[in-house]
Enzyme design. Structure first.
Site, PDB file in Angstrom:
ATOM      1  N   LYS A 199       0.838  -1.209   0.000  1.00 12.15           N
ATOM      2  CA  LYS A 199       0.000   0.000   0.000  1.00 12.15           C
ATOM      3  C   LYS A 199       0.874   1.260   0.000  1.00 12.15           C
ATOM      4  O   LYS A 199       0.603   2.224  -0.722  1.00 12.15           O
ATOM      5  CB  LYS A 199      -0.942  -0.022   1.213  1.00 12.15           C
ATOM      6  CG  LYS A 199      -2.022  -1.101   1.076  1.00 12.15           C
ATOM      7  CD  LYS A 199      -2.766  -1.391   2.368  1.00 12.15           C
ATOM      8  CE  LYS A 199      -3.685  -2.604   2.172  1.00 12.15           C
ATOM      9  NZ  LYS A 199      -4.378  -3.011   3.406  1.00 12.15           N
ATOM     10  N   GLN A 253      -4.185  -1.645   9.782  1.00 15.11           N
ATOM     11  CA  GLN A 253      -4.104  -2.991   9.194  1.00 15.11           C
ATOM     12  C   GLN A 253      -4.598  -4.049  10.179  1.00 15.11           C
ATOM     13  O   GLN A 253      -4.160  -4.089  11.326  1.00 15.11           O
ATOM     14  CB  GLN A 253      -2.656  -3.278   8.768  1.00 15.11           C
ATOM     15  CG  GLN A 253      -2.488  -4.575   8.014  1.00 15.11           C
ATOM     16  CD  GLN A 253      -3.233  -4.604   6.682  1.00 15.11           C
ATOM     17  OE1 GLN A 253      -3.186  -3.655   5.913  1.00 15.11           O
ATOM     18  NE2 GLN A 253      -3.939  -5.686   6.412  1.00 15.11           N
ATOM     19  N   ASP A 280     -11.053   2.731   4.421  1.00 13.70           N
ATOM     20  CA  ASP A 280     -11.442   1.323   4.282  1.00 13.70           C
ATOM     21  C   ASP A 280     -12.962   1.179   4.188  1.00 13.70           C
ATOM     22  O   ASP A 280     -13.460   0.106   3.843  1.00 13.70           O
ATOM     23  CB  ASP A 280     -10.923   0.505   5.479  1.00 13.70           C
ATOM     24  CG  ASP A 280      -9.551  -0.108   5.210  1.00 13.70           C
ATOM     25  OD1 ASP A 280      -9.250  -0.362   4.031  1.00 13.70           O
ATOM     26  OD2 ASP A 280      -8.800  -0.306   6.174  1.00 13.70           O
TER      27      ASP A 280
END
Ligand code: NAP
Length: 315
Positions: A53, A97, A120
């Protein structure tokens, strides 16, 4: 018949080209979108995900902030860190994460990311906006699936879509996105009866199950589009044989490495489907692309009228 392969890498590259131009325009207007990625501890898979990412941010010209607190962190300490990021003006998107160490209350952490920076799309406010048909930041994997369908000219309006899997991260938001695109949507799960029969009525199947090659050719109406979200590492030789009997190169790779990546869809579905996404190289590349897209979207939304107009309308 052999299905058209929907190439996720090519679609990701298309999106990256658009984003690069958009980010350059924003940056020259004094707005450099920034993503903060928090990885707690040293989980190797998480390291790999976060590194890719961060690499995508660097490739596109986004600012990135890689934050790596120790695995011993408490929920309160991580909440403090998230709040700091919530308040930073140079951070447009926050990514925590998963999975987090056991002692941390993951739900509390995800809920603490303010909706404006929730790239997200997991915050209940963003989920609610999606349900209400006023999406802001949408979960990346299902948004990526919509990009694959649209950019491959697969008709969605009026199509029968069957989503297999009802997770908060993939199945549910996927079903809502398809519904808002005017598909007739059926959601299946582990308690559904006659799954192959339901799936065979679909023009579009999205499989997000986590069971290697569960969707076999008998699930698929000839000509249907099959989207494979699953990513499962197969380590058992008999299982590899069941899945890849007709794909000698894959079996050879399994023998060399001792494992192989499979999807939820059996690769022999290629003989029945009209179009399908391979694993790897299908849905996977779109997940990171949509994270980048959400970061740019978040920068536009939060910094409002200071941002130059957007050129494209991604999911
Ligand atoms: P999840 O939270 O485990 O959800 C799996 C869903 O599949 C559940 O709703 C479950 O039903 C359903 N299911 C399980 N067994 C079933 C069966 N035999 N028949 C019908 N439905 C069944 O998984 P997830 O997070 O949604 O992820 C699904 C897969 O996608 C995984 O392989 C994951 O690694 C992959 N994934 C890939 C990406 C990407 O970037 N490509 C991103 C996210 C996830 P119940 O609700 O009844 O238990």
């Amino acid at each position: 018949m052999s299905a058209r392969i929907l190439n996720g890498n090519a679609i990701r590259d298309q999106i990256y080209t658009e984003l690069q131009a958009e980010i350059a325009a924003l940056t020259s207007a004094g707005i450099r979108p920034g993503l903060a990625a928090v990885r707690v501890g040293d989980d190797p898979a998480s390291k790999l995900y976060v590194n890719s990412k961060i690499a995508a941010c660097e490739k596109l010209g986004l600012a990135s902030f890689h934050i790596t607190p120790p695995a011993s962190m408490t929920t309160e300490e991580l909440l403090g860190l998230v709040n700091e990021l919530n308040n930073r003006d140079d951070v447009d998107g926050i990514l925590v994460q998963m999975p987090l160490p056991k002692q941390i209350d993951s739900k509390k952490i995800l809920d603490a990311v303010i909706p404006e920076k929730d790239v997200d799309g997991f915050n209940p406010v963003n989920v609610g906006r999606l349900v209400a048909g006023r999406p802001a930041l949408v979960a990346c994997t299902p948004a990526g699936v919509m990009e694959i369908l649209r950019r491959s000219n697969i008709p969605i309006e009026g199509a029968n879509a069957v989503v297999i899997g009802r997770s908060d991260i993939v199945g549910k938001p996927q079903a809502l996105l398809l519904l808002h695109a005017n598909a007739t949507v059926t959601i299946c799960h582990s308690k559904s009866k006659d799954l192959p029969g339901i799936a065979r009525r679909a023009d579009i199947i999205v499989a997000a199950i986590g069971k290697a090659a569960m969707v076999t050719p008998d699930f698929v109406k000839p000509g249907a589009t099959v989207i494979d979200v699953g990513q499962i590492v197969v380590k058992d030789a008999a299982e590899a044989q069941r899945i890849f009997a007709k794909f000698p190169a894959k079996l050879e790779s399994f023998r060399t490495k001792g494992s192989i990546l499979a999807g939820d869809v059996h690769p022999e579905v290629v003989e029945v489907a009209g179009a399908y996404t391979p694993v790897p190289g299908g849905v996977g590349p779109l997940t990171i692309a949509m994270l980048m897209s959400n970061t740019v979207k978040a920068a536009r939304m939060r910094r409002g009228s200071r941002a130059p107009a957007a050129a494209s309308s991604r999911t």
